[in-house]
Design an enzyme around this catalytic site. Structure first.
Site, PDB file in Angstrom:
ATOM      1  N   HIS A 131       0.665  -1.212   0.120  1.00  6.28           N
ATOM      2  CA  HIS A 131       0.010   0.047  -0.042  1.00  6.28           C
ATOM      3  C   HIS A 131       1.009   1.402  -0.122  1.00  6.28           C
ATOM      4  O   HIS A 131       2.033   1.286   0.229  1.00  6.28           O
ATOM      5  CB  HIS A 131      -0.984   0.164   1.244  1.00  6.28           C
ATOM      6  CG  HIS A 131      -2.088  -1.007   1.106  1.00  6.28           C
ATOM      7  ND1 HIS A 131      -2.131  -2.122   1.465  1.00  6.28           N
ATOM      8  CD2 HIS A 131      -3.397  -0.538   0.693  1.00  6.28           C
ATOM      9  CE1 HIS A 131      -3.335  -2.639   1.289  1.00  6.28           C
ATOM     10  NE2 HIS A 131      -4.090  -1.942   0.759  1.00  6.28           N
ATOM     11  N   LYS A 135      -0.748   5.281   4.474  1.00  6.71           N
ATOM     12  CA  LYS A 135      -1.684   4.064   5.322  1.00  6.71           C
ATOM     13  C   LYS A 135      -1.189   4.078   6.708  1.00  6.71           C
ATOM     14  O   LYS A 135       0.124   3.913   6.994  1.00  6.71           O
ATOM     15  CB  LYS A 135      -1.486   2.842   4.689  1.00  6.71           C
ATOM     16  CG  LYS A 135      -2.698   1.879   5.219  1.00  6.71           C
ATOM     17  CD  LYS A 135      -2.840   0.678   4.353  1.00  6.71           C
ATOM     18  CE  LYS A 135      -3.914  -0.418   4.977  1.00  6.71           C
ATOM     19  NZ  LYS A 135      -5.299   0.229   5.161  1.00  6.71           N
TER      20      LYS A 135
HETATM   21  N1  LIG Z   1     -12.428  -0.857   2.754  1.00  6.98           N
HETATM   22  C1  LIG Z   1     -12.196  -0.446   1.533  1.00  6.98           C
HETATM   23  O1  LIG Z   1     -12.456  -0.767   0.657  1.00  6.98           O
HETATM   24  C2  LIG Z   1     -11.094   0.789   1.812  1.00  6.98           C
HETATM   25  C3  LIG Z   1     -10.752   1.081   3.114  1.00  6.98           C
HETATM   26  N2  LIG Z   1      -9.991   2.183   3.166  1.00  6.98           N
HETATM   27  C4  LIG Z   1      -9.965   2.558   4.555  1.00  6.98           C
HETATM   28  O2  LIG Z   1     -10.517   3.811   4.833  1.00  6.98           O
HETATM   29  C5  LIG Z   1     -10.130   4.645   5.552  1.00  6.98           C
HETATM   30  C6  LIG Z   1      -9.860   5.993   4.898  1.00  6.98           C
HETATM   31  O3  LIG Z   1      -9.159   5.949   3.775  1.00  6.98           O
HETATM   32  P1  LIG Z   1      -8.747   7.204   2.970  1.00  6.98           P
HETATM   33  O4  LIG Z   1      -9.818   7.905   2.491  1.00  6.98           O
HETATM   34  O5  LIG Z   1      -7.565   6.827   2.033  1.00  6.98           O
HETATM   35  O6  LIG Z   1      -7.854   8.041   4.243  1.00  6.98           O
HETATM   36  P2  LIG Z   1      -7.546   9.825   4.343  1.00  6.98           P
HETATM   37  O7  LIG Z   1      -6.576  10.009   5.181  1.00  6.98           O
HETATM   38  O8  LIG Z   1      -7.665  10.222   3.069  1.00  6.98           O
HETATM   39  O9  LIG Z   1      -9.250  10.308   4.795  1.00  6.98           O
HETATM   40  C7  LIG Z   1      -9.712  10.257   6.084  1.00  6.98           C
HETATM   41  C8  LIG Z   1     -10.478  11.401   6.326  1.00  6.98           C
HETATM   42  O10 LIG Z   1     -11.269  11.222   7.573  1.00  6.98           O
HETATM   43  C9  LIG Z   1     -11.058  12.389   8.158  1.00  6.98           C
HETATM   44  N3  LIG Z   1     -11.120  12.444   9.674  1.00  6.98           N
HETATM   45  C10 LIG Z   1     -10.186  12.737  10.539  1.00  6.98           C
HETATM   46  N4  LIG Z   1     -10.773  12.270  11.711  1.00  6.98           N
HETATM   47  C11 LIG Z   1     -12.075  12.122  11.697  1.00  6.98           C
HETATM   48  C12 LIG Z   1     -13.199  11.852  12.411  1.00  6.98           C
HETATM   49  N5  LIG Z   1     -13.024  11.891  13.950  1.00  6.98           N
HETATM   50  N6  LIG Z   1     -14.524  11.766  11.977  1.00  6.98           N
HETATM   51  C13 LIG Z   1     -14.709  11.731  10.635  1.00  6.98           C
HETATM   52  N7  LIG Z   1     -13.587  12.036   9.862  1.00  6.98           N
HETATM   53  C14 LIG Z   1     -12.543  12.200  10.379  1.00  6.98           C
HETATM   54  C15 LIG Z   1      -9.803  13.111   7.539  1.00  6.98           C
HETATM   55  O11 LIG Z   1      -9.890  14.570   7.886  1.00  6.98           O
HETATM   56  P3  LIG Z   1      -8.501  15.370   8.096  1.00  6.98           P
HETATM   57  O12 LIG Z   1      -8.137  15.307   6.704  1.00  6.98           O
HETATM   58  O13 LIG Z   1      -9.123  16.702   8.335  1.00  6.98           O
HETATM   59  O14 LIG Z   1      -7.845  14.657   8.978  1.00  6.98           O
HETATM   60  C16 LIG Z   1     -10.024  12.686   6.294  1.00  6.98           C
HETATM   61  O15 LIG Z   1     -10.916  13.487   5.462  1.00  6.98           O
HETATM   62  C17 LIG Z   1      -8.821   4.001   6.077  1.00  6.98           C
HETATM   63  O16 LIG Z   1      -8.865   3.239   7.072  1.00  6.98           O
HETATM   64  C18 LIG Z   1      -8.432   2.993   5.046  1.00  6.98           C
HETATM   65  O17 LIG Z   1      -7.832   1.838   5.428  1.00  6.98           O
HETATM   66  C19 LIG Z   1      -9.368   2.734   2.070  1.00  6.98           C
HETATM   67  C20 LIG Z   1      -9.853   2.430   0.888  1.00  6.98           C
HETATM   68  C21 LIG Z   1     -10.578   1.295   0.533  1.00  6.98           C
HETATM   69  O1  LIG Z   2      -5.615   2.320   3.307  1.00  9.75           O
HETATM   70  C1  LIG Z   2      -5.914   2.117   2.136  1.00  9.75           C
HETATM   71  O2  LIG Z   2      -5.546   2.711   1.220  1.00  9.75           O
HETATM   72  C2  LIG Z   2      -6.843   0.580   1.724  1.00  9.75           C
HETATM   73  N1  LIG Z   2      -7.236  -0.065   2.817  1.00  9.75           N
HETATM   74  C3  LIG Z   2      -8.168  -1.128   2.922  1.00  9.75           C
HETATM   75  C4  LIG Z   2      -7.239  -2.417   3.500  1.00  9.75           C
HETATM   76  O3  LIG Z   2      -6.687  -1.886   4.688  1.00  9.75           O
HETATM   77  O4  LIG Z   2      -7.387  -3.132   3.244  1.00  9.75           O
HETATM   78  C5  LIG Z   2      -8.550  -1.692   1.412  1.00  9.75           C
HETATM   79  C6  LIG Z   2      -7.389  -1.016   0.253  1.00  9.75           C
HETATM   80  O5  LIG Z   2      -6.555  -2.097   0.241  1.00  9.75           O
HETATM   81  C7  LIG Z   2      -6.791   0.107   0.355  1.00  9.75           C
END
Ligand SMILES: NC(=O)C1=CN([C@@H]2O[C@H](COP(=O)(O)OP(=O)(O)OC[C@H]3O[C@@H](n4cnc5c(N)ncnc54)[C@H](OP(=O)(O)O)[C@@H]3O)[C@@H](O)[C@H]2O)C=CC1
Ligand SMILES: O=C(O)C1=N[C@H](C(=O)O)C[C@H](O)C1
Length: 232
Positions: A131, A135
């Site tokens: 990744h 992350k």
């Molecule tokens: N299940 C799936 O298919 C996937 C899962 N993921 C997971 O999703 C999560 C997010 O990924 P990603 O979008 O790339 O991460 P980012 O870091 O790009 O986004 C996270 C967001 O959450 C915000 N945030 C921070 N604190 C809070 C809070 N208390 N409540 C609500 N929002 C908050 C951040 O704001 P600020 O920028 O102001 O800190 C930011 O906007 C990760 O855990 C990742 O592993 C990712 C891709 C696919």
């Molecule tokens: O953090 C990410 O970007 C992703 N998180 C998920 C995970 O922890 O498996 C899904 C995807 O691989 C991207």
């Protein structure tokens, strides 16, 4: 459908665009823990925030009877408590470590391969996930789901990061540039190797799967997974 986005980073922004293309209305874009007012009468919440925030975010939504699709990884130690709240409140909750349709097929393939491999001797199994460098959690939620699928269907009893002892399944987590998410499972013997691999080219597949799950969960009660959504 009225969707509230809790967490508005890399994933939240793509989910916003895909939801609108599917004629949904985005009624909240939040970067902090929601309140009932800030959720703005949403029919469903899609939660992609961070490991520290997820539990509280989901709890607030479920306690106010709003169904939650959660893609945030790295908070699984508290998942049972969330499932208990969802059931107690007659609400609906769905966690997916990876919402891409391809990965959910990969999960099923992995379980079947583990079953087959448990009938032959001489092979050991290892997982690798790659990744982007931003992350926060390791191993990835997807790698943990893959490991659980192998453990249920083989001699392995637990997973562990990096080097392992007997009956422990090793997961190697690599952080590299802007890689969206690559997962590989290897079975190695003295004479050959079997590898299955899923490579996400971008984040669009994760986001589309989350919106499909949100469309599916509205009007339901209980605790679900992508297996329910996809009928796998
Ligand atoms: N299940 C799936 O298919 C996937 C899962 N993921 C997971 O999703 C999560 C997010 O990924 P990603 O979008 O790339 O991460 P980012 O870091 O790009 O986004 C996270 C967001 O959450 C915000 N945030 C921070 N604190 C809070 C809070 N208390 N409540 C609500 N929002 C908050 C951040 O704001 P600020 O920028 O102001 O800190 C930011 O906007 C990760 O855990 C990742 O592993 C990712 C891709 C696919
Ligand atoms: O953090 C990410 O970007 C992703 N998180 C998920 C995970 O922890 O498996 C899904 C995807 O691989 C991207």
């Amino acid at each position: 459908m009225k969707i509230a986005l809790v967490g508005y980073g890399k994933m939240g922004r793509i989910i916003d665009e895909i939801s609108q293309n599917r004629n949904h209305e985005i009624v909240a874009r939040l970067k902090q823990t929601p309140t009932i007012e800030s959720l703005n009468h949403a029919d469903v919440v899609i939660e992609f925030s961070n490991p520290e925030a997820a539990f509280e975010n989901i709890k607030v939504c479920l306690e106010n009877n709003i169904p939650v699709i959660c893609g945030t990884t790295g908070w699984l130690d508290k998942k049972l408590e969330i499932e208990r709240i969802a059931l107690q409140k007659n609400s609906a909750f769905l966690y997916g470590s990876n919402f891409s349709l391809g990965v959910n097929i990969f999960f099923a393939l992995n379980e079947n391969l583990a079953k087959l491999m448990s009938n032959v001797s001489g092979y050991s199994c290892q997982l690798e996930e790659i990744h982007h460098i931003h992350k926060k959690d390791a191993p990835s939620g997807t790698a943990i789901s893959i490991a659980e699928g192998i453990i249920e269907n083989s001699k392995y009893e637990a997973w562990k990061l990096d080097e392992t002892k007997d009956h422990e399944l090793g997961i190697f987590a690599i952080r590299e540039d802007e890689v969206p998410g690559t997962h590989s499972v290897f079975y190695r013997s003295e004479v050959d190797e079997i590898e299955i691999k899923h490579t996400a080219y971008n984040r669009n597949g994760f986001a589309l799967g989350a919106v499909i799950a949100a469309e599916w969960i509205v009007g339901k009660q209980g605790v679900f997974s992508m297996k329910d959504v996809l009928g796998l």
